[in-house]
Design a protein around this motif. Structure first.
Motif, mmCIF file in Angstrom:
data_model
loop_
_atom_site.group_PDB
_atom_site.id
_atom_site.type_symbol
_atom_site.label_atom_id
_atom_site.label_comp_id
_atom_site.label_asym_id
_atom_site.label_seq_id
_atom_site.Cartn_x
_atom_site.Cartn_y
_atom_site.Cartn_z
ATOM 1 N N ALA A 245 0.818 -1.218 0.000
ATOM 2 C CA ALA A 245 0.000 0.000 0.000
ATOM 3 C C ALA A 245 0.851 1.267 0.000
ATOM 4 C CB ALA A 245 -0.937 -0.005 1.214
ATOM 5 N N ASN A 246 2.156 1.120 -0.117
ATOM 6 C CA ASN A 246 3.049 2.282 -0.052
ATOM 7 C C ASN A 246 2.836 3.178 -1.270
ATOM 8 O OD1 ASN A 246 5.441 4.012 -0.198
ATOM 9 N ND2 ASN A 246 6.303 2.679 1.376
ATOM 10 N N PRO A 247 2.394 4.428 -1.083
ATOM 11 C CA PRO A 247 2.067 5.292 -2.217
ATOM 12 C C PRO A 247 3.281 5.783 -2.992
ATOM 13 C CG PRO A 247 1.912 6.535 -0.180
ATOM 14 C CD PRO A 247 2.162 5.106 0.217
ATOM 15 N N TYR A 248 4.474 5.603 -2.447
ATOM 16 C CA TYR A 248 5.680 6.072 -3.126
ATOM 17 C C TYR A 248 6.242 5.041 -4.102
ATOM 18 C CZ TYR A 248 5.465 9.523 0.620
ATOM 19 O OH TYR A 248 5.045 10.502 1.486
ATOM 20 N N ILE A 249 5.689 3.833 -4.091
ATOM 21 C CA ILE A 249 6.156 2.774 -5.001
ATOM 22 C C ILE A 249 5.254 2.752 -6.230
ATOM 23 C CG2 ILE A 249 6.480 0.287 -5.293
ATOM 24 C CD1 ILE A 249 7.109 0.137 -2.295
ATOM 25 N N ASP A 250 5.860 2.896 -7.402
ATOM 26 C CA ASP A 250 5.093 2.888 -8.650
ATOM 27 C C ASP A 250 4.840 1.482 -9.170
ATOM 28 O OD1 ASP A 250 4.929 5.825 -9.164
ATOM 29 O OD2 ASP A 250 7.120 5.641 -9.219
ATOM 30 N N ASN A 251 5.773 0.577 -8.900
ATOM 31 C CA ASN A 251 5.629 -0.787 -9.425
ATOM 32 C C ASN A 251 6.281 -1.761 -8.449
ATOM 33 O OD1 ASN A 251 5.203 -3.020 -11.035
ATOM 34 N ND2 ASN A 251 5.888 -2.025 -12.917
ATOM 35 N N LEU A 252 5.506 -2.743 -8.023
ATOM 36 C CA LEU A 252 5.985 -3.736 -7.066
ATOM 37 C C LEU A 252 6.271 -5.045 -7.790
ATOM 38 C CD1 LEU A 252 6.468 -4.026 -3.994
ATOM 39 C CD2 LEU A 252 4.125 -4.859 -3.793
ATOM 40 N N HIS A 253 7.471 -5.591 -7.592
ATOM 41 C CA HIS A 253 7.887 -6.838 -8.233
ATOM 42 C C HIS A 253 8.035 -7.915 -7.159
ATOM 43 C CE1 HIS A 253 8.945 -4.704 -12.032
ATOM 44 N NE2 HIS A 253 9.203 -3.710 -11.190
ATOM 45 N N LEU A 254 7.342 -9.036 -7.331
ATOM 46 C CA LEU A 254 7.275 -10.066 -6.300
ATOM 47 C C LEU A 254 8.111 -11.286 -6.680
ATOM 48 C CD1 LEU A 254 3.457 -9.871 -5.493
ATOM 49 C CD2 LEU A 254 5.345 -8.609 -4.440
ATOM 50 N N LEU A 255 9.056 -11.596 -5.819
ATOM 51 C CA LEU A 255 9.914 -12.763 -6.019
ATOM 52 C C LEU A 255 9.262 -13.991 -5.421
ATOM 53 C CD1 LEU A 255 12.787 -13.882 -6.838
ATOM 54 C CD2 LEU A 255 13.432 -13.457 -4.448
ATOM 55 N N THR A 256 9.177 -15.058 -6.205
ATOM 56 C CA THR A 256 8.704 -16.347 -5.711
ATOM 57 C C THR A 256 9.850 -17.355 -5.780
ATOM 58 O OG1 THR A 256 7.907 -17.041 -7.891
ATOM 59 C CG2 THR A 256 6.352 -15.850 -6.471
ATOM 60 N N ASN B 263 14.575 -15.712 -12.731
ATOM 61 C CA ASN B 263 15.042 -15.487 -14.106
ATOM 62 C C ASN B 263 14.009 -14.725 -14.937
ATOM 63 O OD1 ASN B 263 17.528 -16.754 -13.717
ATOM 64 N ND2 ASN B 263 16.719 -18.770 -14.253
ATOM 65 N N ASP B 264 12.731 -15.003 -14.696
ATOM 66 C CA ASP B 264 11.678 -14.259 -15.392
ATOM 67 C C ASP B 264 11.677 -12.795 -14.965
ATOM 68 O OD1 ASP B 264 10.827 -16.488 -16.806
ATOM 69 O OD2 ASP B 264 9.322 -17.044 -15.301
ATOM 70 N N LEU B 265 11.900 -12.548 -13.671
ATOM 71 C CA LEU B 265 11.972 -11.172 -13.197
ATOM 72 C C LEU B 265 13.132 -10.427 -13.852
ATOM 73 C CD1 LEU B 265 11.256 -11.343 -9.346
ATOM 74 C CD2 LEU B 265 9.830 -10.308 -11.112
ATOM 75 N N ILE B 266 14.283 -11.092 -13.945
ATOM 76 C CA ILE B 266 15.451 -10.450 -14.548
ATOM 77 C C ILE B 266 15.166 -10.092 -16.006
ATOM 78 C CG2 ILE B 266 17.844 -10.811 -15.270
ATOM 79 C CD1 ILE B 266 18.252 -12.429 -12.691
ATOM 80 N N LYS B 267 14.484 -10.985 -16.721
ATOM 81 C CA LYS B 267 14.116 -10.686 -18.116
ATOM 82 C C LYS B 267 13.214 -9.464 -18.193
ATOM 83 C CE LYS B 267 14.444 -15.478 -19.787
ATOM 84 N NZ LYS B 267 13.669 -16.660 -20.290
ATOM 85 N N THR B 268 12.255 -9.395 -17.278
ATOM 86 C CA THR B 268 11.355 -8.238 -17.232
ATOM 87 C C THR B 268 12.126 -6.969 -16.923
ATOM 88 O OG1 THR B 268 9.478 -9.590 -16.532
ATOM 89 C CG2 THR B 268 9.363 -7.230 -16.055
ATOM 90 N N TRP B 269 13.040 -7.061 -15.954
ATOM 91 C CA TRP B 269 13.797 -5.875 -15.550
ATOM 92 C C TRP B 269 14.713 -5.374 -16.658
ATOM 93 C CZ3 TRP B 269 15.156 -8.446 -10.230
ATOM 94 C CH2 TRP B 269 14.022 -8.393 -9.414
#
Length: 329
Positions: A51-62, A67-73
């Protein structure tokens, strides 16, 4: 039109460490113009920042999506990576992304000598201030406004839905902790509760539910056998609430008592005074980040601290770091 600056902050775990990053999040967003701020965290801890209003995009590690996150980043085109975790995994991420990065000072060597040999080499430099030091090259300074914790509407618990005994005020006891040597023995929990005059709300994880039930049952039985005595009212919510719902109870308590664990440190986002209990670990650099942290610890031992994150048992077998604590408040 000014081009956006895109920044990725990484802090995967755990609850206390994540809430300690919130001044960095706020100060970056408020002090740097036209910033798009991304934050990476383990999915299990998303409550702390969802709920932090200062974060524009939250990325969740499972467990299996790094590796999918790194590709997105890689497609995001980040200008900077702020590594507030500093481990092998975050080193891999920074190498893969290949952009300018800043990494916090972890003091691993000092902590090793401090906890392994009890050498007084650990500077009293709070981890929040080390996090803030990391982003100084970007021109970001600590605004001195402390920690943040924000709620979604579904996390808020209406006071009129609480048991009647709690509706005129209560204190909160965070009974959880990540290891045996970070937890008071049961008899010491009773000793602490006996000194608290208000009704007490117990919060913690599912693993703490049994202890909470046992503590509540103890005082229910005591009230029956000593009807004319002064017996604390205990309501156990440990294991029954989400992280943010537990944080809501912490926020609305009049006082917060707790072990060296995440919910205790969340208490510093809402209260000028937080009462924290330290056994095998040390508050040096990690005490509640509030105006008036009250520390319960046994400083009369040459074997303490013996761990940076807790142990399954006391190496000396006496556990005096917890059994000999005095609760003076």
């Amino acid at each position: 039109m000014n081009q956006k600056t895109k920044i990725l902050i990484i802090r995967f775990s755990s609850i206390g460490d994540i809430v300690w990053t919130t001044p960095v999040i706020r100060c970056i967003k408020q002090q740097l113009p036209n910033v798009e701020l991304h934050f990476a965290v383990k999915a299990v801890f998303k409550d702390v920042v969802k709920a932090n209003p200062y974060i524009d995009n939250l990325h969740l590690l499972t467990k299996d999506n790094l590796n999918d996150l790194i590709k997105t980043w890689k497609t995001e085109g980040f200008d900077y990576v702020i590594d507030l975790h500093k481990n092998i995994r975050t080193t891999k991420i920074k190498w893969k992304l290949g952009v300018k990065s800043y990494t916090y000072t972890k003091l691993s060597l000092q902590r090793f000598f401090f906890t392994r040999f009890q050498l007084k080499v650990m500077p009293d430099w709070h981890i929040v201030d080390r996090y803030m030091k990391t982003v100084e090259p970007l021109g970001v300074k600590n605004d001195g406004k402390g920690l943040d914790y924000y709620f979604l509407p579904e996390d808020e618990i209406a006071k009129d839905t609480l048991p009647l005994a709690l509706q005129n005020g209560f204190d909160c006891f965070v009974i959880g902790g990540s290891s045996y040597t970070k937890l008071l023995p049961f008899n010491k929990m009773i000793e602490l509760c006996d000194k608290i005059s208000k009704p007490i709300v117990l919060v913690g994880g599912k693993e703490d539910s049994e202890t909470g039930d046992k503590l509540a049952a103890y005082y229910q039985q005591k009230a029956l056998t000593h009807p004319k005595g002064s017996t604390p009212i205990i309501v156990n919510y440990a294991g029954k609430l989400t992280i943010s719902q537990s944080a809501w109870m912490v926020k609305n308590a009049e006082r917060v008592f707790g072990h060296d664990t995440g919910l205790t440190h969340i208490g510093a986002a809402f209260h000028e005074t937080v009462y924290s209990i330290w056994g095998t670990t040390s508050p040096i650099g990690f005490k509640p980040y509030c105006k008036n942290p009250v520390i319960f610890e046994n400083n009369n031992l040459n074997c303490r601290p013996c761990s940076k994150a807790g142990r399954d048992s006391c190496p000396k077998k006496h556990f005096k770091c917890m059994t000999d604590i005095e609760f003076n408040f």
